[in-house]
Design a protein around this motif. Structure first.
Motif, mmCIF file in Angstrom:
data_model
loop_
_atom_site.group_PDB
_atom_site.id
_atom_site.type_symbol
_atom_site.label_atom_id
_atom_site.label_comp_id
_atom_site.label_asym_id
_atom_site.label_seq_id
_atom_site.Cartn_x
_atom_site.Cartn_y
_atom_site.Cartn_z
ATOM 1 N N PHE A 1 57.301 -69.741 22.011
ATOM 2 C CA PHE A 1 56.452 -68.636 21.605
ATOM 3 C C PHE A 1 55.352 -69.175 20.691
ATOM 4 C CE2 PHE A 1 60.585 -67.009 22.675
ATOM 5 C CZ PHE A 1 60.322 -65.832 23.375
ATOM 6 N N GLU A 2 54.138 -69.004 21.142
ATOM 7 C CA GLU A 2 52.980 -69.578 20.468
ATOM 8 C C GLU A 2 52.595 -68.749 19.250
ATOM 9 O OE1 GLU A 2 48.240 -70.512 21.435
ATOM 10 O OE2 GLU A 2 49.619 -69.870 23.039
ATOM 11 N N SER B 1 50.445 -65.332 17.576
ATOM 12 C CA SER B 1 50.569 -64.130 18.409
ATOM 13 C C SER B 1 51.952 -63.991 19.017
ATOM 14 C CB SER B 1 49.537 -64.160 19.525
ATOM 15 O OG SER B 1 49.819 -65.218 20.448
ATOM 16 N N TRP B 2 52.701 -65.087 19.054
ATOM 17 C CA TRP B 2 54.032 -65.163 19.665
ATOM 18 C C TRP B 2 53.983 -64.927 21.174
ATOM 19 C CZ3 TRP B 2 55.950 -67.816 16.158
ATOM 20 C CH2 TRP B 2 55.895 -67.469 14.817
ATOM 21 N N ARG B 3 52.877 -65.370 21.789
ATOM 22 C CA ARG B 3 52.763 -65.291 23.245
ATOM 23 C C ARG B 3 53.754 -66.269 23.878
ATOM 24 N NH1 ARG B 3 49.019 -67.572 27.257
ATOM 25 N NH2 ARG B 3 48.053 -68.790 25.571
ATOM 26 N N HIS C 1 55.552 -68.848 26.538
ATOM 27 C CA HIS C 1 55.224 -69.836 27.561
ATOM 28 C C HIS C 1 56.530 -70.406 28.092
ATOM 29 C CE1 HIS C 1 50.951 -70.155 26.153
ATOM 30 N NE2 HIS C 1 51.514 -69.894 24.976
#
Length: 590
Positions: free
Chosen positions: A264-265, A268-270, A272
């Motif tokens: 989680f990036e 933003s916690w996007r 992947h």
């Protein structure tokens, strides 16, 4: 009781009405030996032994089939139950049916059923809790019901009634949680099954089991701290991993979160994918990621991921593709790892982290030295102890740590029945000292808890109730011995334990909580609230170590790891967890 039997091809069904005045045999619980893990079947799959009432029913291939009709007609247990967890599988022919389980119920005057609080079994309102008059007490939000997975046709239900708290679950998801603070609900009564008032409805149930619970004190386990506070961030509501790690995966300066197949990036916690994402059952299964670590294994400047699969299976490392996207290359670290809490730490003192665990094949404690040269991918295996005997088998999967027990400046290895003194040089032999350091545990830590100058050991129960510290004392000959002190015995399955000085007072604090459905409902306290707690370290007037519990979250719980690190970049330590309920960051806000 009148029974009519007929045969239709290979299906044999018994149909009848269980009359109130029927004198039935002793309950199933009395006739059969107790099921494994304390569960007792209350429907034997063949007869209505232990039940009575006026509902229309059938028994088909081990399944109890109820037919709708009168709204009040029910099948009820002959026995009364107080504190318990009831679990069963159910399916209904009508999405909007008024099918329900009534519990702690009192028999009605017409003796056809009973009245009491009830949990809905209808898909449209599943898990909703009502009182005896039909007033709603608690229900699930639509988005929570939408997360229920792997239902197929049958849904797995659990109802926990413990003191004044009632909780309902479907396929592992908590749908309703009600605390009867006014003590208006009954505390004991029979369990009843109702199909509802629609004659076209059929309700099917099987694998009906109950586990009776000991009474527990009413009230909250702990309250939030006024000085150390956290804010929850939900990175995912899905069960992806019970292990978690943090690192700057993409080298952008932010600390990212790694959990199973995802990273989680930040900020933003996007999500992947680092490998294909699988779907795991939170109430009947496990993930393939028990414990995760972050380490630049091949020293190329990009952090890689180390993950341990289900105990007995392999440990792997996944090579970071250096920001190029796509699946990460997987390599085996070790083919068979027994430990449920393997460690990554600097075992040999060279400044680089290594791996510590029990080799499942050889039954030995080993440590794996990480590659040291740039581009190297080979790990080096080192043996710590002799093979565990069968009598010491419980120490293989549970309880492991690294810390300087004897104060010689070298880090020793901790287990629940021994500690291993680190050698002065390289591959010299480790010295084993047997010691009773408690029940099967999660992570273990050695530090001076009581301020007397030696190291004590803190551990938590992996599959029962208990959080302890083991005080190191000396006998008259100067030999070390250990005295166990209970820190908390109200929270079960504390399968993740981390330490840090959260309040910066110079004393070590603890972060732990309850792991949800660690053994899929079979451990003690599996359906208790999945709390996340921190324990403030202190000392009493006599100088003995104390820990005061504070609530961080009432339902997120823990998996098999808690990571304490600043991941939000504000200079304060946050807490990161991944478990069957999702992936969470608890941001320190005060």
């Amino acid at each position: 009781m009148t029974l009519v039997a007929w045969t239709s091809r290979s299906t044999r069904m018994l149909v009848g009405a269980a009359t109130t005045g029927a004198v039935l045999a002793a309950t199933v619980a009395a006739q059969q030996p107790a099921a494994a893990h304390g569960w007792t079947p209350i429907f034997d799959g063949r007869t209505l032994t232990g039940w009575k009432g006026a509902a229309q029913y059938g028994i088909e291939e081990g399944t109890l089939v109820l037919r709708g009709g009168s709204a009040s007609d029910a099948l009820c247990t002959e026995r009364s139950y107080g504190d318990f967890v009831l679990r069963f599988r159910a399916t209904t022919s009508n999405v909007g049916a008024h099918s329900e389980v009534v519990f702690r119920a009192q028999p009605t005057g017409d003796a056809r059923g009973a009245a009491g609080p009830a949990v809905s079994l209808a898909p449209a309102t599943t898990g909703t809790l009502h009182d005896a008059r039909g007033h709603e007490l608690a229900s699930a939000r639509a988005e929570v019901i939408a997360r229920i997975r792997d239902t197929a046709q049958w849904a797995d239900h659990a109802i926990s009634a413990h003191g004044g708290q009632v909780r309902s679950f479907v396929n592992g998801r908590l749908l309703a949680d009600h605390i009867d603070r006014a003590a208006v609900l009954p505390r004991a009564g029979v369990v009843c099954l109702r199909a509802g008032d629609d004659a076209s409805t059929s309700l099917r149930l099987r694998e009906i089991e109950i586990r009776e619970l000991p009474p527990r004190p009413e009230g909250p386990l702990a309250s939030p701290s006024a000085t150390v506070q956290f804010r929850q961030h939900v990175l995912s509501h899905e069960f992806v991993s019970e292990g978690v790690a943090v690192a700057d995966v993409d080298r952008d300066g932010d600390v990212d979160v790694i959990a199973g197949a995802l990273w989680f990036e930040a900020p933003s916690w996007r999500p992947h994918e680092l490998r294909p994402v699988q779907s795991f059952s939170m109430h009947r299964g496990y993930s393939d990621s028990f414990v995760d670590f972050a380490l630049d294994v091949n020293r190329d400047g990009w952090v890689d991921v180390v993950q341990f699969d289900f105990p007995g299976r392999a440990g792997y490392w996944y090579e970071n593709p250096q920001g190029k996207g796509g699946a990460w290359t997987r390599r085996v670290v070790h083919p068979a790892v027994a430990s449920e809490s393997p460690q990554m730490d600097d075992v040999n003192g060279d400044g680089r982290d290594d791996l510590l665990f029990v080799d499942a094949a050889s039954r030995q404690l080993v440590w794996m030295e990480a590659p040291t040269r740039v581009g190297d991918t080979a790990w080096t295996r080192h043996v710590i102890g002799a093979p565990f005997s069968q009598a010491r088998g419980r120490a293989m999967p549970h309880g492991l740590g690294l810390g300087d027990v004897d104060g010689d400046g070298r880090r020793d290895v901790l287990s629940i029945d021994a500690w291993y003194r680190a050698p002065e040089r390289g591959d010299d032999a480790w010295s084993e000292t047997l010691a009773d350091l408690g029940a099967p545990a999660a992570q273990m830590y050695a530090f001076d808890a009581d301020g007397d100058g030696d190291r004590d050991i803190v551990s938590s129960s992996a599959h029962d109730y208990g959080l302890w510290y083991h005080e190191q004392v000396r006998d008259s000959s100067g030999a070390a011995r250990w005295i166990q002190h209970t820190i908390d015995d109200h929270v079960s399955v504390m399968h993740a334990l981390a330490i840090a000085d959260l309040d910066e007072d110079g004393k070590m604090d603890l972060v732990t909580g309850k792991r949800f459905l660690a053994h899929n409902g079979n451990d003690p306290g599996e359906y208790d609230p999945s709390v996340l707690l921190w324990y403030r370290g202190g000392r009493d007037s006599a100088g003995h170590a104390t820990w005061t519990p504070y609530l961080i979250d009432g339902e997120a719980g823990v998996g098999l790891q808690n990571v304490i690190r600043d991941v939000t970049g504000d200079g304060r330590p946050d807490i990161v967890s991944s478990n069957k309920k999702g992936v969470f960051v608890f941001e320190r806000v005060r």
